[in-house]
Scaffold this motif. Structure first.
Motif, PDB file in Angstrom:
ATOM      1  N   ARG A  70      -7.649   4.339  -8.834  1.00 31.07           N
ATOM      2  CA  ARG A  70      -6.793   5.316  -8.001  1.00 31.07           C
ATOM      3  C   ARG A  70      -6.251   6.484  -8.836  1.00 31.07           C
ATOM      4  O   ARG A  70      -5.459   7.208  -8.214  1.00 31.07           O
ATOM      5  N   ASP A  78       1.443   7.001  -6.634  1.00 32.01           N
ATOM      6  CA  ASP A  78       0.328   7.734  -7.040  1.00 32.01           C
ATOM      7  C   ASP A  78       0.427   9.359  -6.519  1.00 32.01           C
ATOM      8  O   ASP A  78       0.394  10.217  -7.467  1.00 32.01           O
ATOM      9  N   GLU A  93       0.752  -1.085  -0.099  1.00 30.99           N
ATOM     10  CA  GLU A  93       0.090  -0.020   0.034  1.00 30.99           C
ATOM     11  C   GLU A  93       0.820   1.107  -0.050  1.00 30.99           C
ATOM     12  O   GLU A  93       0.597   2.283  -0.697  1.00 30.99           O
TER      13      GLU A  93
END
Ligand code: GUN
Ligand code: ZN
Length: 428
Positions: free
Chosen positions: A310, A281, A274
């Motif tokens: 995302r 990102d 994660e």
């Protein structure tokens, strides 16, 4: 000389991963594309465009589908001759098949032979732009750039830097990686339609000093792309942990050495934490999804649906020779299958085609130039026969929509479906 191509046209109007796919395209059954001097002048209704461009030379493709040329965001052209080498996973596959073949491309004649062979195969599969790794030999970059330039293509490539964990004939040094990359960058970046890509192969084959040197080169040339590999196989990830014990994770190795940024392309990116996804990102970095490679060498199922949801840009890559095919149709089919296998996500054919064209262009930061059929864009196009084999034709005959008509070609098509390819407004 103005040219007018008639056929079915599909034009992208938005990213189909951020808005509903049904609102992201425009389809014209009797459409046309007008091109002049390598650029698209107009896309629209065939009758109207024929009337408004009476001087244009017409090519009538009937029911064939006119699309922007395919964009392969991750390929190793030097591995062309060893594609589909049997029976190994990543590290053994590199040592057994890949490194010995890559060593051969230090011979400029052989490098040029392979570059020409690869580009002919790519074009015959409708791939008009690619981002390729070369080998560590500067000659392999020169051969590829020259061959792509001769074909008028928009192409990306870089010298694959490695100063450890590879055979002597293939390793460079910290200084040679920096100097040779820089001089190739100066020779090719921005020449015609070519772009240089700073290319550390992956963390295990570079010392920390080499990664730092390439990070410094990137900081000096922030308009360049940087490509590398990330989290492809568990054994590789464990190796990176041993080699870089102070890093938080695999991506952090790149981040610590100046190799994370919005023009970064991270190949495979399958087994991400994660933290790594959030960091990609935040950086605005892109990943390249290489589905036929990920099945062929047993790497795993990349979470394309999760990453795109995302907002992480995802380009598609054949990754030949780790990938098993030069075809972006086959690559889209494998993308569909992997999303189904992973979490039963059915990617729509619109999302697949967009990923293989505009999505790839976005990952390469050239989505203002290629990847969609629109006025002002460069005239790189692939013309698809949607009935190229008996099996495809009988399924397409039942289609009620363009998407039902095109999906059998995505799933079953190969280079026989590629009727014609246009590069820079010329049929090739
Ligand atoms: N990781 C480092 N080099 C390579 C390569 O050449 N192919 C693939 N698939 N993964 C790699
Ligand atoms: Zn690769």
């Amino acid at each position: 000389m103005k040219k007018l191509l008639k056929g079915q046209t599909l034009r992208w109007t938005a990213n189909p991963f951020t808005i509903p796919w049904a609102d992201a395209f425009s389809h014209i059954t009797h459409g046309a594309v007008v091109v002049e001097n390598g650029t698209i002048l107009a896309v629209g209704d065939a009758d109207k465009l024929t009337a408004s461009h009476p001087d244009a030379d017409i090519t009538d493709y009937g029911d064939d589908l006119i699309l922007p040329g395919f964009v392969d965001t991750h390929v190793h052209y030097p591995q062309t001759a060893i594609v589909n080498s049997w029976g190994k996973t990543l590290v053994d596959w590199l040592n057994t098949f890949t490194f010995p073949e890559e060593m051969r491309l230090a011979d400029p004649d052989y490098a040029l032979d392979i570059a020409n062979r690869y580009l002919d195969l790519a074009l015959s599969n409708g791939v008009t732009t690619m981002c390729s790794y070369a080998t560590s030999a500067p000659e392999s970059v020169t051969a590829f750039m020259g061959a792509a330039q001769a074909r008028g293509m928009r192409a990306f490539a870089g010298k694959t830097c490695m100063d450890r964990n590879a055979p002597d004939g293939l390793t460079d040094t910290v200084l040679r990686a920096y100097d040779e990359s820089k001089s190739l960058l100066n020779a090719w970046h921005g020449v015609d339609r070519l772009s240089y890509v700073i290319t550390p192969r992956f963390a295990p084959t570079s010392t920390p000093d080499q990664l730092n040197a390439l990070g410094a080169l990137w900081a000096e040339h922030p308009d360049c792309l940087m490509q590398t590999h990330l989290s492809e196989q568990p054994q590789e990830i464990a190796w990176v942990k041993d080699l870089f014990p102070d890093a938080l994770d695999y991506l952090d190795v790149y981040e610590q050495h100046g190799l994370l940024g919005d023009r970064g392309l991270y190949g495979h990116s399958i087994h991400l934490t994660e933290r790594e996804v959030a960091s990609l990102d935040d950086a605005g970095a892109a990943i390249t999804h290489c589905p036929t490679s990920n099945t062929f060498i047993g790497s795993g199922l990349c979470d394309v649906a999760g990453l795109t949801a995302r907002g992480v840009p995802v380009g598609l890559g054949t990754d030949t020779g780790g990938g098993s095919s030069f075809s972006m149709l086959r690559t889209m089919a494998a993308t569909y299958e992997i999303a189904m296998l992973r979490d039963q996500t059915a990617l729509h054919p619109m999302q697949l085609l967009w990923s293989a064209t505009a999505g790839g262009a976005q990952a390469l930061h050239v989505d203002d130039k290629i990847g969609t059929l629109a006025a002002g864009y460069e005239a790189d196009m692939v013309i698809l026969d949607l009935s190229s084999t008996p099996a495809i034709a009988q399924r397409a005959a039942r289609a009620n929509t363009i998407w039902e008509a095109v999906f059998p070609t995505i799933m079953m098509g190969d280079d026989r479906a590629v009727r014609d390819v246009w590069v820079s407004g010329q049929k090739v």
